[in-house]
Design an enzyme around this catalytic site. Structure first.
Site, PDB file in Angstrom:
ATOM      1  N   CYS A   1       0.828  -1.212   0.000  1.00 29.59           N
ATOM      2  CA  CYS A   1       0.000   0.000   0.000  1.00 29.59           C
ATOM      3  C   CYS A   1       0.859   1.258   0.000  1.00 29.59           C
ATOM      4  CB  CYS A   1      -0.940  -0.014   1.204  1.00 29.59           C
ATOM      5  SG  CYS A   1      -2.202  -1.295   1.082  1.00 29.59           S
ATOM      6  N   THR A   2       2.016   1.205   0.642  1.00 30.51           N
ATOM      7  CA  THR A   2       2.943   2.340   0.627  1.00 30.51           C
ATOM      8  C   THR A   2       3.452   2.568  -0.793  1.00 30.51           C
ATOM      9  OG1 THR A   2       3.601   1.970   2.920  1.00 30.51           O
ATOM     10  CG2 THR A   2       5.122   3.218   1.561  1.00 30.51           C
TER      11      THR A   2
END
EC number: 1.-.-.-
Length: 133
Positions: A93-94
Site C-alpha cells: 500500500c505504501t
C-alpha cells in the site's frame, strides 16, 4: 460460566496499523501504549491495510488522523469492499500511494478512540499497563 461473564473477562483490543512496528510513528505509538493503556487492554499490531468496514469506522472516529495517514481516503471509501487495497500488506500500500511510509494509526475499537502518534495515546488513554501481542 456464562457467555456474558466470559466476554467481560476478555481484554479490550487496541490495534496498531503500521508497515513496520519498530520504525517511525509505530514505534512511538507502541512505546506510549506500554505506559498508557489499561490492564484490560490487548495490543495487536497489524501490517495489513484495514478492511473497508474498519476504514469507515476509523474515519467516523477521527477522519483527520486517518486522512493524514491514508492519502486517498475519500477515493477508497467509495470502492467496493473486495477491492485489492483492503487487507493488502501495508508495504504494498505504501508503494501504491495508499499508505504513508513511517506512519501508523492506533484504534481502540471498543472506546472509539483513534490516533496517529504517541501524544494522542497519552491524551486519550491516560496511563497504566497492558499486554502486547
Amino acid at each position: 460460566m456464562s457467555l456474558l461473564r466470559t466476554l467481560q473477562m476478555q481484554p479490550r483490543v487496541i490495534t496498531v496499523f503500521a508497515e513496520h512496528a519498530n520504525v517511525g510513528a509505530a514505534s512511538e505509538i507502541l512505546g506510549a501504549l506500554k505506559t498508557a493503556s489499561g490492564p484490560k487492554c490487548k495490543v495487536q499490531v497489524s501490517t495489513m491495510f484495514p478492511t473497508l468496514e474498519q476504514l469507515i469506522y476509523m474515519s467516523e472516529i477521527n477522519r483527520t488522523a486517518v486522512a493524514a495517514q491514508v492519502p486517498r481516503l475519500s477515493e477508497l471509501l467509495q470502492k467496493p469492499s473486495f477491492s485489492e487495497e483492503f487487507s493488502s500488506p501495508l508495504a504494498q500500500c505504501t508503494q501504491d500511494g495508499v499508505w504513508r511510509s513511517q506512519g501508523g494509526l492506533w484504534v481502540d475499537w471498543e472506546k472509539r478512540l483513534l490516533g496517529a502518534d504517541g501524544q494522542s495515546v497519552h491524551e486519550l488513554l491516560g496511563s497504566s499497563t497492558m499486554t502486547i501481542d
